[in-house]
Design an enzyme around this catalytic site. Structure first.
Site, PDB file in Angstrom:
ATOM      1  N   SER A 450     -13.719   2.027   4.971  1.00  0.00           N
ATOM      2  CA  SER A 450     -12.343   1.556   4.775  1.00  0.00           C
ATOM      3  C   SER A 450     -11.416   1.785   5.960  1.00  0.00           C
ATOM      4  O   SER A 450     -10.235   1.413   5.890  1.00  0.00           O
ATOM      5  CB  SER A 450     -11.735   2.227   3.542  1.00  0.00           C
ATOM      6  OG  SER A 450     -12.283   1.682   2.363  1.00  0.00           O
ATOM      7  N   LYS A 453      -9.464  -1.231   6.960  1.00  0.00           N
ATOM      8  CA  LYS A 453      -8.170  -1.658   6.427  1.00  0.00           C
ATOM      9  C   LYS A 453      -7.031  -1.461   7.420  1.00  0.00           C
ATOM     10  O   LYS A 453      -5.957  -2.044   7.240  1.00  0.00           O
ATOM     11  CB  LYS A 453      -7.871  -0.928   5.122  1.00  0.00           C
ATOM     12  CG  LYS A 453      -8.859  -1.248   4.002  1.00  0.00           C
ATOM     13  CD  LYS A 453      -8.467  -0.577   2.695  1.00  0.00           C
ATOM     14  CE  LYS A 453      -9.432  -0.942   1.581  1.00  0.00           C
ATOM     15  NZ  LYS A 453     -10.608  -0.067   1.520  1.00  0.00           N
ATOM     16  N   SER A 510      -6.451   3.215  -0.718  1.00  0.00           N
ATOM     17  CA  SER A 510      -7.488   2.444  -0.036  1.00  0.00           C
ATOM     18  C   SER A 510      -7.983   1.311  -0.917  1.00  0.00           C
ATOM     19  O   SER A 510      -9.183   1.143  -1.156  1.00  0.00           O
ATOM     20  CB  SER A 510      -8.665   3.348   0.368  1.00  0.00           C
ATOM     21  OG  SER A 510      -9.472   2.722   1.332  1.00  0.00           O
TER      22      SER A 510
END
Length: 704
Positions: A450, A453, A510
């Protein structure tokens, strides 16, 4: 943009025309008939699709009027007959039934092998055993109570004269129709009969509404997962009953698909495959027919939604209000149950399953506020329910006060730490000089989870830097976003949130779902400009061949192309994005050094530091369905709250291990530490603290 909007509208029109031509008058036949024709045995099928208000959308049959053996499927009409006699007060569900040794018969069930003679059951519990476990002994006990002939009589009154039980189970000597017993065994029916009976139960038109609720409750517990439920999405509710004996295999039930109900009956006989494994051909036929019907319903819903708007801008969400009804499940159902408990003291369990009890509470609420009593939560019902009740931490006196609260810091930075790390790779970057001070496998392309992101957020915040109104744009969550697996912002299909708030949902918890929603919303304005870029997107490569382009997918893929173009522009040579969230996919990777440089660029953007250092955030959501609710996000970064740390992004997958991009400040200097592939979640924070402490203590010649 005008010409682009028109071209998309034209694609939509072409899609609808081609779909109508391909589907014909009975499009579900195209999906089901090949499965039926390839089967080695006799088959009868009937299917009916109901909408949320139980209006028939589609009917189709194959040999629907053929009289076929039922095996244990006949236990469904037996149950109906029992409830009819209860309604007529000839018997009671509380009546006691005593198990005798002479009652025990072989085959399916639990009474014969596990219960002793003299066990006392209520009639209701005996019926439950008959349906849940297809218990043969329990079935005979029910037949003793209602009479063998009563089922055929009750079915004939309803117009289903071919639906009969002929004897008790494994008791051919009790047969009341010897010729039919020889021909059909335990019982007989027609596929159309079963669909009509199940439809009447679902519509609450058989016996009584309360009886239908109880019968559905029994059918929802059926433990046969090898037929209708087998290939359906997990948690799909199926109210059903099955049967199997020698060459006969059967199944009938109600499949609760999103926004529709599938009433399906499959009868097979003279089957070549008489095995008793999960891969029996007839069982697989039932499973595949159920899945094909489920997929057909989803296509119907997608086409219905595509017709809601006449012109569509790529990236925009066109969602009609969503309805909840029996068979749905999930967090929104939990919110509904909590709200019903608060509004009418319904006493519902907060389990997220919309079953008979929840539907009964909805009906009570609708009646109390003067709405049409349907048991379906539609827009009017959402609006009357008002703000949904949520399980939330204390929000002070308001969302605004919660968001402005100053949280305490703890644990000072240790500058004497040794540079010992568990991570596969790391990099340390000095922000002011933009120099990499130290690294280990810093240029190695690795899964990065993640931390992806950060690029997703960068593209959006960069757009907002030139046009601040971007933060106020409203994103409507699509089904695709809502159903994205993994870490989540908890926003549901049809719920709406400003971009400025959704970025918190992306960065703090997240949210993989938030990443998809942002990609769908913004991809259109980041569309590829070169032929090479267009060929690198799924839609770009297929648009000419397949006019049925999914517009949100087109926007999503355009966002992917923009992420990769930005990587190239920043010189991130080891970085390639396949998705906006970081879930493991082939070809999706970055390096510790690339991520450090990406973070250095990101923190220079206005507002970005607000997102990466925020520890908690509450947000008020609205919905196209008419309700509103509050969601609270907590940052997954455990370094936040420790003195000297102010970001940036965590990430964890099995392939990537525990990852972290961290921003720290000491003695007026800012540095970024990236660790990839730490051994566990806690280890990444220890790794980062050790590297920060070491970097502050060592005099790097490359640092000004």
């Amino acid at each position: 943009m005008v010409s682009h909007r028109l071209s998309v509208a034209f694609l939509c029109l072409i899609w609808q025309l081609l779909s109508s031509l391909a589907n014909g008058s009975e499009p579900i036949e195209h999906a089901l008939r090949p499965l039926i024709e390839s089967h080695h045995g006799q088959v009868a099928v009937a299917v009916r699709i109901l909408d949320s208000y139980n209006q028939t959308l589609h009917d189709w049959e194959h040999n629907g009027q053929a009289v076929m053996p039922t095996a244990s499927l006949i236990k469904l009409p037996i149950m109906i007959t029992a409830y009819q006699q209860v309604h007529e007060q000839r018997i009671a569900l509380s009546d006691r039934v005593t198990l005798q040794e002479s009652d025990k018969v072989p085959g399916s069930g639990i009474l014969t092998p596990h219960f002793s003679s003299g066990t006392v059951l209520t009639l209701r519990d005996t019926i439950r055993l008959m349906i849940r476990y297809s218990d043969n002994t329990a079935t005979n006990l029910v037949l003793d109570k209602i009479g063998i002939a009563s089922t055929a009589n009750a079915m004939e009154v309803l117009g289903f004269s071919e639906t009969q039980v002929h004897s008790q189970v494994y008791r051919r000597d009790t047969s009341i129709a010897l010729e039919r017993s020889e021909r059909y065994g335990l019982g007989s029916t027609r596929a159309n009969d079963m669909v009509e009976l199940l439809t009447a139960i679902e519509k609450r038109e058989l016996v009584s509404s309360e009886a239908c609720d109880e019968m559905l409750g029994h059918l929802l517990t059926c433990d046969d997962a090898g037929r209708f439920p087998r290939f359906l999405p997990p948690q799909t509710l199926v109210a059903h009953k099955t049967g199997a004996v020698n060459k006969t295999r059967t199944a009938a039930g109600i499949i609760y698909a999103p926004n529709a109900k599938i009433v399906l009956c499959v009868l097979t006989d003279d089957n070549q495959d008489t095995s008793w494994t999960n891969d029996n051909e007839s069982h697989l036929l039932c499973a595949n027919l159920a899945k094909s019907a489920y997929d057909f319903v989803n296509r119907m819903e997608d086409e219905r939604r595509s017709e809601v708007t006449t012109t569509v801008e790529v990236g925009a969400s066109a969602l009609s209000p969503r309805e909840l009804r029996q068979g749905t499940n999930g967090l929104l159902v939990e919110s509904l149950q909590r709200t019903l408990n608060a509004r009418i003291a319904s006493g519902l369990a907060i389990d997220g399953d919309f079953g008979p009890a929840t539907e009964a509470a909805v009906r009570t609420f609708q009646q109390g506020v003067g709405l049409k009593v349907t048991g379906v939560v539609d827009r009017a019902t959402w609006q009357r329910l008002g703000d949904l009740e949520e399980e939330l931490p204390t929000l002070a006196t308001s969302v605004e006060e919660f968001n402005s609260a100053v949280l305490p810091e703890e644990r000072a930075l240790e500058t004497n730490a040794a540079p010992e790390v568990t991570a596969k790779a790391f990099a340390i970057l000095d922000v002011k000089s933009d120099h990499i001070l130290a690294s280990k496998l810093g240029d190695s392309p690795l899964p990065n989870a993640s931390t992806t992101k950060l690029m997703t957020a960068l593209l959006v915040v960069e757009l907002a830097a030139s046009s601040p109104a971007v933060f106020d744009e409203v994103v409507t969550f699509s089904r695709r976003a809502d159903e994205t697996i993994g870490s989540t912002s908890g926003i549901r299909e049809g719920e709406q949130v400003p971009v400025g708030e959704l970025l918190y949902g992306l960065m703090l918890p997240s949210g993989n779902d938030a990443a998809v929603a942002l990609a769908e919303h913004f991809g259109s304005r980041l569309s590829p400009t070169s032929e090479e870029d267009r060929s690198n997107t799924r839609v770009g490569a297929a648009a000419e061949e397949y006019p049925t382009v999914d517009l949100q997918l087109a926007s999503y893929d355009a966002f992917m192309a923009a992420m990769n173009r930005k990587s190239e522009a920043l010189g991130l040579e080891q970085t390639r994005f396949v998705n906006p969230h970081g879930l493991t996919e082939e070809g999706h990777h970055s390096s510790a050094i690339d991520l450090a440089r990406l973070a250095a660029q990101a923190i220079e953007l206005p507002k970005m530091r607000d997102y990466i250092r925020c520890r908690q955030r509450a947000c008020r959501l609205s919905s196209v369905d008419g309700y509103s609710r509050t969601v609270v996000w907590k940052n997954t970064n455990a370094l936040l709250g420790q003195h000297g740390f102010s970001g940036v992004k965590t990430g964890t997958t099995d392939a990537a291990g525990a990852c972290l991009i961290a921003l720290g400040e000491h003695a007026g200097k800012e540095r970024i530490v990236v660790v990839l592939g730490s051994t566990n979640s806690e280890a990444r924070y220890v790794d980062a603290r050790n590297l920060f402490g070491w970097s502050w203590r060592v005099d790097f010649a490359s640092t000004p």
